[in-house]
Design an enzyme around this catalytic site. Sequence first.
Site, PDB file in Angstrom:
ATOM      1  N   GLY A 162       0.790  -1.232   0.000  1.00 46.48           N
ATOM      2  CA  GLY A 162       0.000   0.000   0.000  1.00 46.48           C
ATOM      3  C   GLY A 162       0.822   1.283   0.000  1.00 46.48           C
ATOM      4  CB  VAL A 175       4.256  -0.863  14.607  1.00 47.83           C
ATOM      5  CG1 VAL A 175       5.174  -0.772  13.401  1.00 47.83           C
ATOM      6  CG2 VAL A 175       2.794  -1.010  14.194  1.00 47.83           C
ATOM      7  CG  ASN A 207       2.555   3.894   6.049  1.00 44.13           C
ATOM      8  OD1 ASN A 207       1.778   4.699   5.534  1.00 44.13           O
ATOM      9  ND2 ASN A 207       2.571   2.596   5.718  1.00 44.13           N
ATOM     10  CE1 TYR A 219      -7.883   3.672   9.770  1.00 38.95           C
ATOM     11  CE2 TYR A 219      -9.178   5.558   9.034  1.00 38.95           C
ATOM     12  CZ  TYR A 219      -8.054   4.765   8.924  1.00 38.95           C
ATOM     13  OH  TYR A 219      -7.090   5.058   7.970  1.00 38.95           O
ATOM     14  N   PRO A 259      -4.594  11.376   3.834  1.00 38.44           N
ATOM     15  CG  PRO A 259      -3.948   9.287   2.966  1.00 38.44           C
ATOM     16  CD  PRO A 259      -3.673  10.261   4.085  1.00 38.44           C
TER      17      PRO A 259
HETATM   18  N1  LIG Z   1      -6.065   3.172   2.094  1.00 35.28           N
HETATM   19  C1  LIG Z   1      -6.711   4.263   2.509  1.00 35.28           C
HETATM   20  O1  LIG Z   1      -7.775   4.607   1.967  1.00 35.28           O
HETATM   21  C2  LIG Z   1      -6.122   5.113   3.613  1.00 35.28           C
HETATM   22  C3  LIG Z   1      -6.637   6.413   3.779  1.00 35.28           C
HETATM   23  C4  LIG Z   1      -6.115   7.209   4.795  1.00 35.28           C
HETATM   24  C5  LIG Z   1      -5.119   6.734   5.615  1.00 35.28           C
HETATM   25  N2  LIG Z   1      -4.642   5.467   5.431  1.00 35.28           N
HETATM   26  C6  LIG Z   1      -3.585   5.021   6.341  1.00 35.28           C
HETATM   27  O2  LIG Z   1      -2.443   4.696   5.598  1.00 35.28           O
HETATM   28  C7  LIG Z   1      -1.639   3.762   6.311  1.00 35.28           C
HETATM   29  C8  LIG Z   1      -1.251   2.628   5.389  1.00 35.28           C
HETATM   30  O3  LIG Z   1      -2.443   1.974   4.993  1.00 35.28           O
HETATM   31  P1  LIG Z   1      -2.612   1.262   3.562  1.00 35.28           P
HETATM   32  O4  LIG Z   1      -3.838   1.798   2.962  1.00 35.28           O
HETATM   33  O5  LIG Z   1      -1.349   1.307   2.820  1.00 35.28           O
HETATM   34  O6  LIG Z   1      -2.950  -0.197   4.088  1.00 35.28           O
HETATM   35  P2  LIG Z   1      -2.426  -1.642   3.616  1.00 35.28           P
HETATM   36  O7  LIG Z   1      -3.300  -2.568   4.378  1.00 35.28           O
HETATM   37  O8  LIG Z   1      -2.342  -1.712   2.140  1.00 35.28           O
HETATM   38  O9  LIG Z   1      -0.934  -1.692   4.185  1.00 35.28           O
HETATM   39  C9  LIG Z   1      -0.684  -1.660   5.550  1.00 35.28           C
HETATM   40  C10 LIG Z   1       0.657  -2.294   5.826  1.00 35.28           C
HETATM   41  O10 LIG Z   1       0.866  -2.224   7.239  1.00 35.28           O
HETATM   42  C11 LIG Z   1       1.308  -3.487   7.705  1.00 35.28           C
HETATM   43  N3  LIG Z   1       0.917  -3.668   9.104  1.00 35.28           N
HETATM   44  C12 LIG Z   1      -0.305  -3.843   9.621  1.00 35.28           C
HETATM   45  N4  LIG Z   1      -0.219  -4.039  10.949  1.00 35.28           N
HETATM   46  C13 LIG Z   1       1.100  -3.957  11.271  1.00 35.28           C
HETATM   47  C14 LIG Z   1       1.803  -4.088  12.484  1.00 35.28           C
HETATM   48  N5  LIG Z   1       1.205  -4.358  13.652  1.00 35.28           N
HETATM   49  N6  LIG Z   1       3.164  -3.940  12.447  1.00 35.28           N
HETATM   50  C15 LIG Z   1       3.813  -3.704  11.274  1.00 35.28           C
HETATM   51  N7  LIG Z   1       3.186  -3.599  10.097  1.00 35.28           N
HETATM   52  C16 LIG Z   1       1.841  -3.722  10.100  1.00 35.28           C
HETATM   53  C17 LIG Z   1       0.623  -4.498   6.780  1.00 35.28           C
HETATM   54  O11 LIG Z   1       1.289  -5.764   6.798  1.00 35.28           O
HETATM   55  C18 LIG Z   1       0.711  -3.786   5.434  1.00 35.28           C
HETATM   56  O12 LIG Z   1       1.903  -4.081   4.765  1.00 35.28           O
HETATM   57  C19 LIG Z   1      -2.466   3.348   7.523  1.00 35.28           C
HETATM   58  O13 LIG Z   1      -2.032   4.056   8.665  1.00 35.28           O
HETATM   59  C20 LIG Z   1      -3.868   3.770   7.135  1.00 35.28           C
HETATM   60  O14 LIG Z   1      -4.687   4.001   8.256  1.00 35.28           O
HETATM   61  C21 LIG Z   1      -5.111   4.652   4.444  1.00 35.28           C
END
Ligand SMILES: NC(=O)c1ccc[n+]([C@@H]2O[C@H](COP(=O)([O-])OP(=O)(O)OC[C@H]3O[C@@H](n4cnc5c(N)ncnc54)[C@H](O)[C@@H]3O)[C@@H](O)[C@H]2O)c1
Length: 255
Positions: free
Chosen positions: A16, A59, A85, A149, A179
């Site tokens: 992601g 984390v 992240n 969340y 975002p």
């Molecule tokens: N996708 C969206 O629409 C969106 C929007 C706003 C904010 N975010 C934020 O962006 C960040 C990344 O999310 P994403 O969309 O890339 O999600 P994703 O699920 O594609 O990727 C998240 C990554 O975090 C890792 N992860 C999860 N728990 C973990 C832990 N305990 N320790 C280490 N790694 C861990 C997962 O293995 C994965 O590789 C998050 O904080 C999320 O809340 C996402």
Amino acid sequence: MTLKDKVVVVTGGADGIGRALCRRFAAEGAAAVVVADINAAGAEAVAAEIGGWAVTTDVARESDIVHLVKAVIERHGAIDLFCSNAGIIIEGGVETPDEEWDAIWSVNVRAHVYAARAVLPGMLARGGGYLLQTVSAAGLLSQIGSAPYSVTKHAALGFAEWLAITYGDQGIRVSVLCPQGVRTNMLMRPRPGGESFLMAGAITPEQVAEAAMLGMAEERFLILPHPEVAEYFQRKASDYDRWLRGMRRLQAGVR
Ligand SMILES: NC(=O)c1ccc[n+]([C@@H]2O[C@H](COP(=O)([O-])OP(=O)(O)OC[C@H]3O[C@@H](n4cnc5c(N)ncnc54)[C@H](O)[C@@H]3O)[C@@H](O)[C@H]2O)c1
């Protein structure tokens, strides 16, 4: 801050937004990109692709973050940029069991505290460092359908503000990446109610990484890959009750 020759750590770097950040930082000429993720195979794959280093990290465990920071400093001398992240989402409201509140709190909030606790002494001793916290527009506004969340992202934003206030004069820079919808597994996972309404305006992880680069170049606290979020945030601040009425209408429309 520019990324050239910097030592960077990205949690949640296996997929992601984190993966897009890792790729972008490597392309910008970072001296080292450390891909930290609970998904060991995913982290290894990204590290192999970009010539980075994978460190399996949960984390939610402070000992893992302490080990990560120590290992990176031993290998590379210092950490210039730490990106907290990794994040998770669960749907639900007041009925959400305590164990699930604890789990999301650990990843979305406490991990940011663990990271700051681990990296700040070294950064302060060197007179500077950068913390990029991936929060969400939900930290400024709200998340329809998910109390945990919404609450954890508000808390993460509050912690980042506090860090910026407390350490800004000592050379510590803090940015929050907020975002709305991003085309990652988090948004595109199968959901009980079908596709999220946020898919309509969703952007790519690469666009988020681009916004992060621009924001950090200007050392801006608030980085908004969806510019319209600035307007929603202003509306909330200028008339909270009107904003709440609008959010209720939005919620009714997306059921
Ligand atoms: N996708 C969206 O629409 C969106 C929007 C706003 C904010 N975010 C934020 O962006 C960040 C990344 O999310 P994403 O969309 O890339 O999600 P994703 O699920 O594609 O990727 C998240 C990554 O975090 C890792 N992860 C999860 N728990 C973990 C832990 N305990 N320790 C280490 N790694 C861990 C997962 O293995 C994965 O590789 C998050 O904080 C999320 O809340 C996402």
